[in-house]
Design an enzyme around this catalytic site. Structure first.
Site, PDB file in Angstrom:
ATOM      1  N   GLU A  51       9.879   2.057  20.048  1.00 16.11           N
ATOM      2  CA  GLU A  51       9.501   3.378  20.478  1.00 16.11           C
ATOM      3  C   GLU A  51       9.247   3.655  21.960  1.00 16.11           C
ATOM      4  O   GLU A  51       9.634   4.789  22.329  1.00 16.11           O
ATOM      5  CB  GLU A  51       8.153   3.477  19.725  1.00 16.11           C
ATOM      6  CG  GLU A  51       8.322   3.317  18.088  1.00 16.11           C
ATOM      7  CD  GLU A  51       6.857   3.195  17.251  1.00 16.11           C
ATOM      8  OE1 GLU A  51       7.097   3.068  16.229  1.00 16.11           O
ATOM      9  OE2 GLU A  51       5.760   3.109  18.127  1.00 16.11           O
ATOM     10  N   ARG A 100       0.937  -1.132  -0.076  1.00 12.14           N
ATOM     11  CA  ARG A 100      -0.143  -0.017   0.112  1.00 12.14           C
ATOM     12  C   ARG A 100       0.735   1.219   0.009  1.00 12.14           C
ATOM     13  O   ARG A 100       1.873   1.283   0.750  1.00 12.14           O
ATOM     14  CB  ARG A 100      -0.951   0.035   1.262  1.00 12.14           C
ATOM     15  CG  ARG A 100      -2.020  -0.872   1.351  1.00 12.14           C
ATOM     16  CD  ARG A 100      -3.205   0.054   0.531  1.00 12.14           C
ATOM     17  NE  ARG A 100      -4.521  -0.625   0.700  1.00 12.14           N
ATOM     18  CZ  ARG A 100      -5.413  -1.094  -0.424  1.00 12.14           C
ATOM     19  NH1 ARG A 100      -5.070  -0.573  -1.551  1.00 12.14           N
ATOM     20  NH2 ARG A 100      -6.618  -1.089  -0.150  1.00 12.14           N
ATOM     21  N   ASP A 132      42.717 -29.736 -13.681  1.00 11.26           N
ATOM     22  CA  ASP A 132      41.679 -31.039 -13.129  1.00 11.26           C
ATOM     23  C   ASP A 132      41.736 -31.906 -14.070  1.00 11.26           C
ATOM     24  O   ASP A 132      41.971 -31.973 -15.232  1.00 11.26           O
ATOM     25  CB  ASP A 132      40.610 -30.115 -12.680  1.00 11.26           C
ATOM     26  CG  ASP A 132      39.486 -30.767 -12.240  1.00 11.26           C
ATOM     27  OD1 ASP A 132      39.838 -31.754 -11.441  1.00 11.26           O
ATOM     28  OD2 ASP A 132      38.189 -30.901 -12.673  1.00 11.26           O
ATOM     29  N   TYR A 133      40.886 -32.946 -13.541  1.00  9.01           N
ATOM     30  CA  TYR A 133      40.892 -34.065 -14.288  1.00  9.01           C
ATOM     31  C   TYR A 133      39.463 -34.301 -14.768  1.00  9.01           C
ATOM     32  O   TYR A 133      39.019 -33.872 -15.882  1.00  9.01           O
ATOM     33  CB  TYR A 133      41.259 -35.416 -13.611  1.00  9.01           C
ATOM     34  CG  TYR A 133      41.286 -36.656 -14.736  1.00  9.01           C
ATOM     35  CD1 TYR A 133      42.125 -36.690 -15.719  1.00  9.01           C
ATOM     36  CD2 TYR A 133      40.434 -37.367 -14.537  1.00  9.01           C
ATOM     37  CE1 TYR A 133      42.149 -37.822 -16.700  1.00  9.01           C
ATOM     38  CE2 TYR A 133      40.292 -38.708 -15.379  1.00  9.01           C
ATOM     39  CZ  TYR A 133      41.098 -38.876 -16.444  1.00  9.01           C
ATOM     40  OH  TYR A 133      41.075 -39.775 -17.209  1.00  9.01           O
ATOM     41  N   VAL A 191       6.867  -1.228  18.397  1.00 12.79           N
ATOM     42  CA  VAL A 191       6.121  -0.498  19.539  1.00 12.79           C
ATOM     43  C   VAL A 191       7.270  -0.371  20.784  1.00 12.79           C
ATOM     44  O   VAL A 191       7.452   0.395  21.437  1.00 12.79           O
ATOM     45  CB  VAL A 191       5.043  -1.286  20.106  1.00 12.79           C
ATOM     46  CG1 VAL A 191       4.483  -0.969  21.272  1.00 12.79           C
ATOM     47  CG2 VAL A 191       3.723  -1.028  19.105  1.00 12.79           C
ATOM     48  N   GLY A 208       3.916  -1.231  11.243  1.00  9.79           N
ATOM     49  CA  GLY A 208       5.199  -1.251  11.188  1.00  9.79           C
ATOM     50  C   GLY A 208       5.981  -0.801   9.929  1.00  9.79           C
ATOM     51  O   GLY A 208       6.988  -0.163  10.260  1.00  9.79           O
TER      52      GLY A 208
END
Ligand code: GDG
Length: 738
Positions: free
Chosen positions: A391, A12, A509-510, A388, A32
């Site tokens: 606060e 919103r 690498d192999y 809350v 919040g």
């Protein structure tokens, strides 16, 4: 720095429309998310700190297009430009009341039995996320920062990423991310889409480490995404998933104590309550907030401590929310009944133990309650953070007041000086109420001051700053790890370097690099061409060639014994230079093997086609021949089980391509590379590998002039990528011409 826009996307917009007697009225929304974001975005520092030109807020609105136009002058704000998303009523209900608040919300807050699983709602959720995507695409320029908020829009980051692959996208989840066991309750297609949706962001933020770890685990178990140090590697991208505990506008709440309106309202409140101690709480109406448990605990307190009758009053403020959802109306009814019961049982003409209000109040009234009460009683059964509580602490400039806080809130991990309770334990809660009411002022001051220092050091501006800074960081990391295919031009440079060098080192690498992966390790023999190439390269006196592999020494000896190549077996546990004896740099303790073997064999029995490969210093469980999905699932289970089993033991559990391997700690291909004698004397180094174990080798060479090449298209620490082992053979063949 070039200026760019910050685009906030939330369900919103932060203003609510009401049609009163034919005229539109606007009120700021509460909750919040809006509190946190407004606190951050309206700070004067934000634009300057992040080189931001405009802040644009995209969100849905309950008004229609006509009403919006009519009211758009009224809602213009000097802080933001608002972009509305219009959503039809039915679609919005199925998306918001439906999937968002009757599926995700209860499940993510550990109320799985409240969750409903309706395809219609999921489809609406996806559809609304698409509408938001269109709004973002219409608004965003390539350099902008797109910051998506909360559980309503979890599919959005991926949707935007598909259309704008380079976009800067952050996502913040304001609610908990639940444990994997709960998250997996979602139908397969939904849970995978939600994770993919989130992984479309560059940065996914959570309030606590627990939530972030739950997310890592779900992404690992359900999508096979690997995580290391908070960075997830998924489909060629790096995504940071990190912790940013949301905070508040500390100064605003602290200074409000002295505001004349707040002070006057506080005086009124105190006058009305007389000598009585005031207990206060405020929440949106929500079963997660534990209001019922709070009232039960208060009733228990009154039963247990009759000496407090008429000495306390509980101001219970509930803000209407989501009251079209049945679980919310049920919850409201329960609260009504309990309040009635408590007041009926204990109250009298002069004393009402619970003063209950079901409405929202303005900032000054809220602050009068925060600053006029003796204790705040905050008891959620689950809460992402809970602002809350923060606060309340911030507002107590007088250094008085006690906070009782549920351990189920994100805030509990920061507000350690609160009296921490388990909301279902009414014995504990009532004892803590008594303790709080009797706490001396010096102790109150000590607790409040410590918490205030923490909140003022890390306020909501720091929170936003840290989030946006991390987003920028991960974008830079992505760039340095981008896939860079070895193009013809770069290839010519490599050949030139090789030709001009007099002392060259080749580390190869192999499996997967020199030969393609075979159905069984024993079947992956070098073909004639490869054999000839290795022969030729290793015969060149300017060259030192290493085959650096996870294979056993027996295997490597079988194929390369007659060549002048150096061998590294079992990822560096065994080394053989110049056909001398094998050296063993790693510790040879092997007592863990019996346990690991048993666990692997038991896993093999439950995963047809998989098998255990026995090596001297390691054990490998291969699942390349198993049915893909089952193989992935079992491999994740095995990986977790082995990690848990050996968590305090000096072995490491490594995930490679279709293999899980356990090996002694202290060696890997990187340390093997660094053990090569006279590394500094080489004037050309080429390292080629395809697997995650080769990343150690690339890491060891990172920052040097070495040519590091990854076979495959995954992101890697290597500088360049080749497509497959055929390309490696062709590259090496080209080298033989010089
Ligand atoms: C979600 C997560 C997370 C409330 N009533 C009034 C009013 N409020 C303001 C408070 C506070 C906010 O609403 C509530 O925030 P919470 O954090 O406590 O809870 P949620 O709304 O559930 O928030 C939560 C948060 O997002 C942020 O990430 O902490 O876990 O669930 O700021 O002051 N404000 C005014 N009048 C009221 O009546 N003015």
């Amino acid at each position: 720095m070039r200026k760019r826009n910050l685009i906030i996307v939330s369900n919103r917009l932060p203003v609510t429309f009401r049609q009163v007697n034919g005229t539109l009225s606007l009120t700021p929304s509460s909750g919040g998310l809006v509190s946190a974001l407004e606190g951050f975005l309206t700070s004067s520092k934000v634009k300057e700190q992040h080189g931001i030109n405009k802040i644009i807020w995209i969100g849905s609105t309950e008004s229609d297009e006509r009403q919006w136009k009519q009211a758009s002058r009224k809602i213009s704000s000097h802080h933001f430009r608002y972009i509305p998303v219009f959503i039809g009523r039915e679609l919005y209900d199925n998306y918001y009341d439906g999937f968002s608040n009757s599926t995700i919300w209860p499940l993510f807050h550990y109320f799985p039995s409240y969750s409903e699983y309706k395809s219609r709602d999921y489809d609406a959720y996806a559809e609304v996320n698409r509408l938001f995507m269109q709004a973002v695409l219409r608004t965003a320029s390539p350099n902008d920062i797109i910051w998506v908020h909360d559980y309503h829009l979890m599919l959005l980051p991926q949707m935007v990423r598909e259309k704008l692959p380079e976009a800067n996208i952050g996502f913040f989840l304001h609610i908990p991310f639940p444990s994997y066991e709960l998250f997996r309750l979602l139908p397969k297609e939904w849970r995978e889409s939600l994770l993919r949706g989130l992984l479309g962001a560059d940065l996914v933020g959570f309030h606590t480490l627990d939530y972030a770890s739950h997310f890592h685990k779900s992404a690992h178990m359900l999508l096979g995404a690997d995580e290391e140090m908070g960075i997830i590697k998924f489909e060629n991208r790096l995504i940071a998933a990190d912790v940013f505990p949301v905070s508040i506008d500390y100064r605003k709440f602290f200074e409000a104590f002295d505001d004349s309106k707040v002070a006057a309202l506080r005086q009124d409140l105190k006058k009305q309550c007389g000598e009585r101690k005031i207990i206060f709480s405020v929440d949106r109406l929500d079963y997660t907030k534990g209001v019922k448990q709070r009232l039960l605990a208060f009733r228990h307190f009154l039963n247990k401590f009759p000496e407090y009758h008429e000495k306390v009053v509980f101001l219970l403020l509930i803000v209407p929310s989501r009251d079209t959802i049945s679980k919310y109306t049920e919850s409201r009814q329960e609260i009504n009944e309990l309040v009635g019961h408590i007041n009926g049982t204990f109250g009298n003409v002069g004393w009402q133990p619970v003063v209950y209000q079901y409405k929202s109040v303005d900032f000054s009234n809220l602050l009068a309650y925060y600053t006029g009460s003796d204790l705040a009683l905050i008891t959620p059964l689950r809460d992402g953070m809970n602002l809350v509580s923060k606060e309340f602490v911030a507002s107590r400039k007088d250094k008085r007041g006690i906070l009782i806080l549920s351990e189920m809130t994100g805030a509990a991990s920061e507000l350690n000086e609160a009296l921490i309770i388990n909301p279902t334990d009414k014995e504990d809660v009532s004892a803590k109420i008594k303790l709080a009411l009797e706490m001396d002022e010096a102790e109150q001051s000590r607790r409040i001051s410590t918490m205030q220092r923490r909140l003022s050091d890390y306020d909501v501006v720091c929170w936003g700053y840290e989030f946006l800074r991390r987003l920028e960081q991960i974008k830079n990391e992505q760039q340095s790890l981008n896939v860079r295919v070895l193009s013809p031009g770069i290839f010519r440079e490599l050949l030139k370097d090789y030709r001009n060098a007099s002392k060259r080192l080749l580390m190869l690498d192999y499996d997967g690099t020199l030969v393609p992966l075979a159905r069984h390790p024993q079947l992956a023999a070098p073909g004639e061409t490869l054999f000839r190439i290795i022969h030729q390269l290793s015969d060149d006196v300017k060259n030192t060639v290493f085959i650096i592999s996870g294979r056993t020494r027996t295997f490597l000896e079988k194929w390369f014994n007659n060549l002048s190549v150096n061998l590294v077996a079992e990822h560096g546990a065994l080394l053989r230079f110049n056909n001398e004896d094998w050296k063993m740099p790693a510790s040879d303790h092997k007592e863990w093997k019996d346990t690991a073997r048993q666990v692997m064999l038991s896993c093999s029995r439950r995963c047809a086609g998989s098998f255990v490969e026995e090596k001297e210093f390691s054990l490998a469980w291969h699942y390349r021949n198993s049915e893909a999905e089952l193989g992935e699932l079992r491999s994740l289970e095995l990986f977790n089980e082995l990690n848990h089993l050996f968590r305090t033991y000096p072995v490491q559990v490594v995930k490679g391509k279709k293999v899980i391997e356990v090996r002694n700690m202290g060696f890997d291909k990187g340390s093997a590379a660094l053990r090569i004698k006279g590394l500094d004397a080489f004037d050309f180094i080429l390292a080629i590998g395809d697997d995650s174990t080769d990343e150690d080798m690339f890491r060891a060479l990172h920052g040097s002039f070495a040519w590091t090449v990854k076979v495959g298209k995954d992101a890697s620490l290597a500088k360049y990528n080749l497509v497959d082992s055929r390309d490696t053979v062709s590259l090496l063949n080209s080298l033989t011409r010089f």
